[in-house]
Structures are given as C-alpha cells and as structure tokens.
Design a protein around this motif. Sequence first.
Motif, mmCIF file in Angstrom:
data_model
loop_
_atom_site.group_PDB
_atom_site.id
_atom_site.type_symbol
_atom_site.label_atom_id
_atom_site.label_comp_id
_atom_site.label_asym_id
_atom_site.label_seq_id
_atom_site.Cartn_x
_atom_site.Cartn_y
_atom_site.Cartn_z
ATOM 1 N N ALA A 383 0.832 -1.193 0.000
ATOM 2 C CA ALA A 383 0.000 0.000 0.000
ATOM 3 C C ALA A 383 0.875 1.254 0.000
ATOM 4 N N ASP A 384 0.276 2.386 -0.335
ATOM 5 C CA ASP A 384 1.060 3.624 -0.433
ATOM 6 C C ASP A 384 1.605 4.102 0.904
ATOM 7 N N ASP A 385 1.156 3.504 2.019
ATOM 8 C CA ASP A 385 1.732 3.841 3.324
ATOM 9 C C ASP A 385 2.765 2.806 3.765
ATOM 10 N N GLY A 386 3.062 1.829 2.849
ATOM 11 C CA GLY A 386 4.111 0.857 3.115
ATOM 12 C C GLY A 386 3.651 -0.474 3.661
ATOM 13 N N GLU A 387 2.377 -0.613 4.013
ATOM 14 C CA GLU A 387 1.900 -1.888 4.561
ATOM 15 C C GLU A 387 1.868 -2.961 3.472
ATOM 16 N N ASN A 388 2.302 -4.172 3.832
ATOM 17 C CA ASN A 388 2.272 -5.308 2.922
ATOM 18 C C ASN A 388 0.957 -6.071 3.079
ATOM 19 N N LEU A 389 0.269 -6.304 1.978
ATOM 20 C CA LEU A 389 -1.016 -6.992 1.975
ATOM 21 C C LEU A 389 -0.916 -8.230 1.088
ATOM 22 N N VAL A 390 -1.516 -9.330 1.533
ATOM 23 C CA VAL A 390 -1.467 -10.579 0.768
ATOM 24 C C VAL A 390 -2.861 -11.191 0.705
ATOM 25 N N ALA A 391 -3.218 -11.710 -0.473
ATOM 26 C CA ALA A 391 -4.467 -12.456 -0.640
ATOM 27 C C ALA A 391 -4.152 -13.730 -1.413
ATOM 28 N N GLN A 392 -4.457 -14.884 -0.823
ATOM 29 C CA GLN A 392 -4.230 -16.190 -1.459
ATOM 30 C C GLN A 392 -5.576 -16.849 -1.733
ATOM 31 N N VAL A 393 -5.820 -17.215 -2.977
ATOM 32 C CA VAL A 393 -7.060 -17.891 -3.357
ATOM 33 C C VAL A 393 -6.704 -19.242 -3.962
ATOM 34 N N TRP A 394 -7.242 -20.310 -3.374
ATOM 35 C CA TRP A 394 -6.973 -21.661 -3.873
ATOM 36 C C TRP A 394 -8.021 -22.101 -4.887
ATOM 37 N N SER A 395 -9.270 -21.740 -4.646
ATOM 38 C CA SER A 395 -10.364 -22.108 -5.555
ATOM 39 C C SER A 395 -11.252 -20.884 -5.746
#
Length: 448
Positions: A383-395
């Motif tokens: 994000a523009d404030d430096g936070e790391n975001l993750v989204a994992q989708v298996w199906s």
Amino acid sequence: MEEKFSPTEACANFVSSVSFEDIPAESIDLLKRDLLDWIGCAIAGAADKSSEPIKKVTAELGGKPQAGAVGLLKNDVARSAMCNAYYGHIFEMDDVDRESISHPATVNFPVALAMAEYLKKSGKDALLATCCGFEVMLRIGASVTPGHYKVFHTTSTSGVFGSAMVAGKLLGLNATKLAWALGNAGTSSAGLWQFLQDGAMSKFLHVGLAASNGILVALLAKEGFSGSNHILEGSQGFFVGYGRQEPDLSLFKDFGEKWRSATVSFKPYPCCRHTHSAIDAAEEIREKLKGRKPAKVKLYTYGTANQVAGKRNPKTGRQAKFSTAYCVASTILRGKPSNNDFTDEKVTEREVAELENLIEVIVDPEITAMVPKNWPCRLEVVADDGENLVAQVWSPTGDPEKTLNWDGVVSKFHIMTDGIIDTKSQEALIEKCKNFENLQNVGEIFEL
C-alpha cells in the motif's frame, strides 16, 4: 493375449447403456442449475451486437422449422443448436470444468434442446442425453490437458464428441453407431487459440460448429454412415494428432463411478475463467486497502492463465476479458467486475490503465503444479503507506468447493437477463429449469 483397452469403445458403451435412474441426484441438480445458468448466458448473448453475424447468416441460409433458437424463428436442428451455442459463449459467463479446461454447457445443452424438441422427447430424456455429453466430453478433454490446451480450444475439440453423444443418445443409437458418431466427430474436431492474439470472434464459432457438427455426425450414423471405431486411441486418431502429451486412459475406466457432470464450476464474472481466482484475490485486497492506493502489485499465477489471459494493455473489452492484469486493476479500483467494466471506454480509462501497468505478473511453479486440479493465485500488494497486503485464493468462486447454489444461479440469471426479457418470463424459465425432468415439451423454453 489381452485385448487392448479402447477408450472410444468405453465411451460408446457407457452412452448406449446408461439410464436416467443411474445418474446420481447431485449430477441432476447441477445439470439443472447449469441449464438455467447457460440459458441466461444465451439470452444475454443473443441481445449483444456480437450475435448479429450468425443471425444474419442463419436467416439467409434458412432451414426447416424444426427447433427453436433464442430471439430467432425456428430453424433446422443443426442451425438452431449452432446459434444457441454461439450465443451462450459471447459473454464468457458460461460454466467451466477445471480438469478439461472446457465449457460443457454451451456445447451440450443447445444440442439436447434442439434434438429433444425435434424428436418430441421430454426434459428427462434431454437431461439424460446432456449427462452423456458431459461425461464423454470432459473425459476426452481432461485426458489430453494441459498439453492440448496450449494450442487447441478444448471446448471445441472435445465438445464435438460430447454433442455427438447428446444427439446420439436422443436418437437411440446403439453402441456401434455411437462409435461411428464418435469417429466422425473426431474427424470434425477443430478449434485453434490463434484468434486470441488478434482479439477475434472465433471462440463463438468454435462452440457453434462443435454443436452443429455433433448433430450432423449422429444423424449420419443413424443412416448407416460409418466412422472410425478407434478415433481416440488409433495410430492416426485424436490422441496422436491432437494430444501433445501422453493421454490419461484411466479417465475412461470409471464411467458410472465418478460423475464429472457433478463437479462443473460456475462463472460469476464475465471474463475468462483463468482470471477469476485473481479477481477474488483483488476483491480481498480492495477491502484491505480501505481506500489507500497500491504502490506495488505482484500477481503470482499459473502458466495456462498467463498463456490464455496474459494480455497486457488491452484496448477493447474483448481483449480485457483475457487480461488478468486488467481484471485485477479494475477490481481493486471498482469492485467485482460486471459487463459494464468490459466496454471499450472502461478498459481505456486512465486510472485503471495506470494500475494495470503497475502489476507484475509472475508465473509461479508451485501454483502451476496445482493445475488443473485447482486454479489458484496469490496477490502481494504494498500500500502507499508501506503496509504489505497478501491475498491467497486456492479455488475461485463458483468452483465445486464454493459452488453457486440455486439462489446464486437464479441471482446471476436475473443479472444476465434483466431488461431483455420480462419478469414473468424469467420466473417461468426458472421454474421450468428447476423441474426440467418433468417437462414434456422442451420447445417451451424458446417460446418463452
């Protein structure tokens, strides 16, 4: 010496012997949901400008009024099935089977409806025939995936086998004549991915021809026109000519035990299915961003998704449907995609184009190894404030693990058909699909 196993013979024997009572309830229920889902896609497709070429050509060629088609006068069974198949594939909203990477509904249902109306068969007969088409088509497609899929559009190449079995079952062909129909279906099998590089319309024609050619070869078999008895496994047959990998013959040994018609996925978004896990991940990231801007975006996906839906900098809605990067950018900015997000104007909006260019697409070996059993992806965003975001989708949404129940399919049907047909017709079609096995006049579907 033990006789060599023949997958062609296995397909013909299954179709000739299976009865409605053999089919498990979960397959029947999914097929009925899939029928409503496909009808919604076909109605929407028939109202779109992309349907005009086939409408004009069909009207010009003419034919006997044997079966109905969406938005058209009755025509001969082959042309009516061709039109309905074509319409059902226009918006990229029709079903998908993961293992064969194909769309069985838009090839098999048009044939079942056209032939059942022509032959005065019931909804129960049409469901049985459709199940036969699904079971054969999906096995043939899965047996050569993913090698075949790199060049050939499996919905078309394996779909013609399915449509031939649908028509053959409704015609009451015996195993010998069903094998002939398979033989000539294999000779008619076609569908190349080259059109994707130009954003061309060939995909609609692929499914239309698969449907109409299946009817043709079944009718010819009924009249004694022979075909190869070993079209799949023969030394000059489908596996040798089209396979591009060693075929998995075990798939043809579990007819009646594993029902592939019960494991088909539904598509909630109007774009290539290979983009859907990324869309689900992008929706999750959108929620996590809470109004912030993404500064870096990495999309980890599988090889086939990048091959088919790897278009960058799309300029048209058609191209954008095969651009995972565009779909991710659009979803992060606008939310879950609708048909409105695939207009030429929306695709070229500056903000979405800038975000699309920011996305780095990476083919991940571990994710690729999971295909075709699953079609996963992972999004990593800073994000523009430096936070790391993750989204994992298996199906992705719509897969058997997250299937659309009747309420979900009905909701999608309304989305696809609102403003095209009236509420009374919508409700009547929903009820006819829910009780399709009790329908005596299949032609009522098109009268509505």
